[in-house]
Design an enzyme around this catalytic site. Structure first.
Site, PDB file in Angstrom:
ATOM      1  N   PHE A 122       0.875  -1.178   0.000  1.00 54.81           N
ATOM      2  CA  PHE A 122       0.000   0.000   0.000  1.00 54.81           C
ATOM      3  C   PHE A 122       0.902   1.215   0.000  1.00 54.81           C
ATOM      4  CE2 PHE A 122      -2.510   3.184   2.326  1.00 54.81           C
ATOM      5  CZ  PHE A 122      -3.797   3.008   1.833  1.00 54.81           C
TER       6      PHE A 122
ATOM      7  N   GLU B  98       5.153   9.521   0.901  1.00 60.96           N
ATOM      8  CA  GLU B  98       6.172   9.983  -0.050  1.00 60.96           C
ATOM      9  C   GLU B  98       7.384  10.519   0.714  1.00 60.96           C
ATOM     10  OE1 GLU B  98       4.365  12.447  -3.058  1.00 60.96           O
ATOM     11  OE2 GLU B  98       3.198  10.721  -3.759  1.00 60.96           O
TER      12      GLU B  98
ATOM     13  N   ILE C 131       7.400   1.887   2.182  1.00 64.52           N
ATOM     14  CA  ILE C 131       6.269   1.046   1.807  1.00 64.52           C
ATOM     15  C   ILE C 131       6.539  -0.410   2.186  1.00 64.52           C
ATOM     16  CG2 ILE C 131       4.728   0.392  -0.090  1.00 64.52           C
ATOM     17  CD1 ILE C 131       4.866   3.479   0.805  1.00 64.52           C
TER      18      ILE C 131
ATOM     19  N   GLY D 248      -9.725   5.551   4.485  1.00 66.47           N
ATOM     20  CA  GLY D 248     -10.620   4.443   4.842  1.00 66.47           C
ATOM     21  C   GLY D 248      -9.827   3.185   5.169  1.00 66.47           C
TER      22      GLY D 248
ATOM     23  N   LEU E 144      -6.468   3.266   6.089  1.00 71.20           N
ATOM     24  CA  LEU E 144      -5.633   3.559   7.255  1.00 71.20           C
ATOM     25  C   LEU E 144      -6.426   3.318   8.544  1.00 71.20           C
ATOM     26  CD1 LEU E 144      -3.708   6.831   6.248  1.00 71.20           C
ATOM     27  CD2 LEU E 144      -2.925   4.466   6.109  1.00 71.20           C
TER      28      LEU E 144
ATOM     29  N   ARG F 103      -5.174   1.151  11.565  1.00 70.45           N
ATOM     30  CA  ARG F 103      -5.026   1.777  12.892  1.00 70.45           C
ATOM     31  C   ARG F 103      -5.801   0.985  13.935  1.00 70.45           C
ATOM     32  NH1 ARG F 103      -5.691   8.116  10.808  1.00 70.45           N
ATOM     33  NH2 ARG F 103      -3.568   8.213   9.980  1.00 70.45           N
TER      34      ARG F 103
ATOM     35  N   ARG G 121      14.211 -13.433  40.190  1.00 71.38           N
ATOM     36  CA  ARG G 121      15.501 -12.761  40.398  1.00 71.38           C
ATOM     37  C   ARG G 121      15.611 -12.287  41.846  1.00 71.38           C
ATOM     38  NH1 ARG G 121      20.401 -11.920  37.714  1.00 71.38           N
ATOM     39  NH2 ARG G 121      21.126  -9.767  37.906  1.00 71.38           N
TER      40      ARG G 121
ATOM     41  N   GLU H  25       0.964   4.932  10.480  1.00 72.73           N
ATOM     42  CA  GLU H  25      -0.495   5.006  10.682  1.00 72.73           C
ATOM     43  C   GLU H  25      -0.879   6.222  11.531  1.00 72.73           C
ATOM     44  OE1 GLU H  25      -2.451   3.361   9.060  1.00 72.73           O
ATOM     45  OE2 GLU H  25      -1.217   1.700   8.345  1.00 72.73           O
TER      46      GLU H  25
ATOM     47  N   PHE I 185      -4.034  21.416  12.085  1.00 75.03           N
ATOM     48  CA  PHE I 185      -3.013  20.710  11.298  1.00 75.03           C
ATOM     49  C   PHE I 185      -2.092  21.709  10.590  1.00 75.03           C
ATOM     50  CE2 PHE I 185      -5.934  17.310  11.983  1.00 75.03           C
ATOM     51  CZ  PHE I 185      -5.170  16.175  11.928  1.00 75.03           C
TER      52      PHE I 185
HETATM   53  C1  LIG Z   1       8.237   0.680   9.697  1.00 74.68           C
HETATM   54  C2  LIG Z   1       7.372   1.595   8.868  1.00 74.68           C
HETATM   55  C3  LIG Z   1       6.420   1.048   8.022  1.00 74.68           C
HETATM   56  C4  LIG Z   1       5.635   1.879   7.210  1.00 74.68           C
HETATM   57  N1  LIG Z   1       4.773   1.314   6.309  1.00 74.68           N
HETATM   58  C5  LIG Z   1       4.109   2.121   5.415  1.00 74.68           C
HETATM   59  C6  LIG Z   1       3.334   1.550   4.365  1.00 74.68           C
HETATM   60  O1  LIG Z   1       3.222   0.334   4.240  1.00 74.68           O
HETATM   61  N2  LIG Z   1       2.734   2.393   3.483  1.00 74.68           N
HETATM   62  C7  LIG Z   1       2.846   3.766   3.579  1.00 74.68           C
HETATM   63  O2  LIG Z   1       2.269   4.465   2.737  1.00 74.68           O
HETATM   64  N3  LIG Z   1       3.591   4.338   4.569  1.00 74.68           N
HETATM   65  C8  LIG Z   1       4.228   3.534   5.476  1.00 74.68           C
HETATM   66  N4  LIG Z   1       5.013   4.098   6.472  1.00 74.68           N
HETATM   67  C9  LIG Z   1       5.176   5.554   6.509  1.00 74.68           C
HETATM   68  C10 LIG Z   1       4.536   6.217   7.722  1.00 74.68           C
HETATM   69  O3  LIG Z   1       3.152   6.237   7.594  1.00 74.68           O
HETATM   70  C11 LIG Z   1       5.170   7.609   7.861  1.00 74.68           C
HETATM   71  O4  LIG Z   1       6.489   7.419   8.333  1.00 74.68           O
HETATM   72  C12 LIG Z   1       4.388   8.508   8.802  1.00 74.68           C
HETATM   73  O5  LIG Z   1       3.172   8.899   8.213  1.00 74.68           O
HETATM   74  C13 LIG Z   1       5.162   9.762   9.170  1.00 74.68           C
HETATM   75  O6  LIG Z   1       5.663  10.378   8.028  1.00 74.68           O
HETATM   76  P1  LIG Z   1       7.220  10.812   7.993  1.00 74.68           P
HETATM   77  O7  LIG Z   1       8.022   9.651   8.450  1.00 74.68           O
HETATM   78  O8  LIG Z   1       7.481  11.343   6.649  1.00 74.68           O
HETATM   79  O9  LIG Z   1       7.341  11.929   9.101  1.00 74.68           O
HETATM   80  P2  LIG Z   1       7.000  13.488   8.897  1.00 74.68           P
HETATM   81  O10 LIG Z   1       5.668  13.636   8.245  1.00 74.68           O
HETATM   82  O11 LIG Z   1       8.177  14.143   8.279  1.00 74.68           O
HETATM   83  O12 LIG Z   1       6.847  13.971  10.409  1.00 74.68           O
HETATM   84  C14 LIG Z   1       7.999  14.168  11.240  1.00 74.68           C
HETATM   85  C15 LIG Z   1       7.523  14.644  12.618  1.00 74.68           C
HETATM   86  O13 LIG Z   1       6.832  15.882  12.487  1.00 74.68           O
HETATM   87  C16 LIG Z   1       5.584  15.782  13.140  1.00 74.68           C
HETATM   88  N5  LIG Z   1       4.595  16.646  12.486  1.00 74.68           N
HETATM   89  C17 LIG Z   1       4.298  16.712  11.167  1.00 74.68           C
HETATM   90  N6  LIG Z   1       3.313  17.602  10.961  1.00 74.68           N
HETATM   91  C18 LIG Z   1       2.991  18.110  12.170  1.00 74.68           C
HETATM   92  C19 LIG Z   1       2.048  19.073  12.633  1.00 74.68           C
HETATM   93  N7  LIG Z   1       1.198  19.686  11.789  1.00 74.68           N
HETATM   94  N8  LIG Z   1       1.999  19.344  13.946  1.00 74.68           N
HETATM   95  C20 LIG Z   1       2.823  18.713  14.820  1.00 74.68           C
HETATM   96  N9  LIG Z   1       3.732  17.796  14.457  1.00 74.68           N
HETATM   97  C21 LIG Z   1       3.806  17.493  13.153  1.00 74.68           C
HETATM   98  C22 LIG Z   1       5.208  14.331  13.036  1.00 74.68           C
HETATM   99  O14 LIG Z   1       4.231  13.975  14.013  1.00 74.68           O
HETATM  100  C23 LIG Z   1       6.548  13.675  13.289  1.00 74.68           C
HETATM  101  O15 LIG Z   1       6.801  13.635  14.671  1.00 74.68           O
HETATM  102  C24 LIG Z   1       5.774   3.272   7.308  1.00 74.68           C
HETATM  103  C25 LIG Z   1       6.716   3.823   8.195  1.00 74.68           C
HETATM  104  C26 LIG Z   1       7.511   2.999   8.964  1.00 74.68           C
HETATM  105  C27 LIG Z   1       8.545   3.614   9.875  1.00 74.68           C
END
Ligand SMILES: Cc1cc2nc3c(=O)[nH]c(=O)nc-3n(C[C@H](O)[C@H](O)[C@H](O)COP(=O)(O)OP(=O)(O)OC[C@H]3O[C@@H](n4cnc5c(N)ncnc54)[C@H](O)[C@@H]3O)c2cc1C
Length: 398
Positions: free
Chosen positions: A134, A138, A168, A252, A254, A258, A283, A378, A398
């Site tokens: 899925f 990006e 992903i 839908g 996600l 979640r 222990r 998620e 947001f």
């Molecule tokens: C092991 C793993 C598996 C995954 N699997 C999938 C998958 O199968 N498919 C998929 O599509 N994605 C997947 N993901 C991606 C995951 O959903 C994203 O990593 C996540 O949505 C966060 O995005 P980012 O890592 O780019 O962090 P960023 O979006 O860069 O965020 C960085 C930090 O900034 C904070 N932040 C951002 N905006 C705000 C705001 N407005 N206010 C306050 N704080 C904010 C965030 O909470 C976070 O703490 C996976 C990630 C991991 C680590």
């Protein structure tokens, strides 16, 4: 010395479940104990995803188990949650696999696909013969999918997708990817306006699709996440998911995933509590079991409290889901609470295990490391706080 009761018997949680739900839980617990626990420390150490277990998960009925027809088990939301809990008690990576395959990839096709698409993909995915992924996130930031820059252009009878995805799950071994992209369609036929977000079913053998496993992970080491490059990926007109227009489509799915995490994280938490409890009785330091110290008992009591509260909350959300009334804000309460508390429980368990707690003789550091991923994917803690803040105040921060 008193014998400690099994922690899941203290509240007689089983009495709140149907016989069928208990059956699913037993099956998942057996699978976790027999097929995952014996190999997981080695796999985590060696960064190895044991894909030969996938058909076994399919045969057990765990893949897309909450979906009906197309070879899926048609189980209830609570039964699915219990399976997530038992798998994650072994390792978050295997619960993640079931989530990506069932709650994300299969749910997308099930909810939004044409009858032909469902017939083509779902039975093989339910059996574990085909693997799905899925692709939403990006490289420039997963928290804001509205900023998506992957584009699907309409050229005659074809779609052409260009862009990049990151993190992903399973992409490098998947047979099929559900790719979310912004449509550029001069005819305006697809979506609201010419740039609506739509889902596409992309066989991973399609020219221009490249998935590369992300290395260097200190979390989820026994599972696979990838970068995807989409370079002029040409698809037939019917590759689009007809039932999803706009970001409500991926959201839908996600929400399904979640929901599974609400339960799953409590499995990791239970595992940490169990080993800490066992160690606190066996222990001896200062001439008595460490569990005989009030400070240790306070930690255990607090850990137990949160496992029980979190699991009961998961059950409540499951019953709401079965009744068809579960809201995204309620899911955010569960996801935020379960993962945050599971991490705290893992950290407390590590203190009770002392120095040995940092080794892989115990699962606690592995759970803690995995839960860092679960906290981020998620929807991060902050994103769920923003969802709840908006629900409470009516103000979008947001
Ligand atoms: C092991 C793993 C598996 C995954 N699997 C999938 C998958 O199968 N498919 C998929 O599509 N994605 C997947 N993901 C991606 C995951 O959903 C994203 O990593 C996540 O949505 C966060 O995005 P980012 O890592 O780019 O962090 P960023 O979006 O860069 O965020 C960085 C930090 O900034 C904070 N932040 C951002 N905006 C705000 C705001 N407005 N206010 C306050 N704080 C904010 C965030 O909470 C976070 O703490 C996976 C990630 C991991 C680590």
């Amino acid at each position: 010395m008193t014998t400690a009761p099994r922690i899941d018997q203290v509240f007689d949680f089983d009495a709140l479940l149907t016989e069928e739900e208990r059956g699913w839980q037993q099956k998942a617990r057996g699978f976790a104990q027999e097929r995952i626990l014996p190999i997981i420390e080695e796999d985590f150490e060696n960064k190895h995803f044991r894909k030969e277990l996938i058909p076994e998960l399919g045969a057990a009925g765990f893949l897309g188990m909450h979906l009906k027809g197309y070879g899926c088990a048609g189980a209830g939301a609570v039964a699915y949650g219990l399976v997530c809990l038992e798998l994650e008690a072994a390792d978050s990576g295997w619960r993640t696999f079931v989530s990506v395959q069932g709650s994300l990839a299969m749910s997308a096709i099930y909810k939004y696909g044409s009858e032909e698409q469902k017939q083509q993909w779902l039975p093989g995915m339910a059996a574990g013969e085909l693997v799905g992924c899925f692709a939403l996130t990006e490289p420039q930031g997963g928290s804001d999918p509205a900023a998506m820059s992957t584009v699907a252009r309409r050229e005659g009878d074809e779609w052409v997708i260009d862009g990049a995805k990151r993190w992903i799950g399973l992409a490098a071994l998947a047979d099929v990817a559900v790719v979310w992209a912004r449509v550029e369609d001069p005819s305006g036929e697809y979506g609201e306006g010419a740039r609506a977000v739509r889902g596409f079913i992309v066989p991973t053998s399609t020219a221009g699709f490249t998935a590369t496993a992300i290395d260097g992970k200190l979390s989820m080491r026994a599972s696979v996440q990838c970068d995807i490059d989409l370079d002029g990926v040409r698809l037939p007109a019917d590759a689009i998911l007809p039932g999803a227009a706009g970001l409500s489509g991926p959201f839908g799915c996600l929400n399904e995933a979640r929901y599974g995490i609400v339960w799953g994280a409590m499995g990791a938490a239970r595992s940490c509590l169990e080993v800490a409890l066992d160690r606190s009785i066996t222990r001896e330091v200062f001439g008595k079991p460490i569990g005989a110290n009030q400070l240790t008992q306070a930690k255990l009591a607090d850990m137990f409290l949160e496992v029980e509260k979190g699991t009961l909350l998961a059950l409540h959300l499951g019953r709401l889901k079965e009744a068809g009334t579960l809201t995204p804000a309620q899911i955010s309460v569960g996801k935020l609470n379960s993962v945050r508390e599971a991490l705290e429980i893992a950290h407390q368990a590590r203190t009770i295990l002392g120095g040995d707690g940092i080794t892989n003789a115990f699962p606690v550091m592995r759970h803690a490391a995995n839960l860092e991923s679960v906290r981020t994917y998620e929807g991060t803690d902050e994103i769920h706080q923003l969802i709840l803040g908006r629900a409470l105040t009516g103000l979008n921060a947001f």
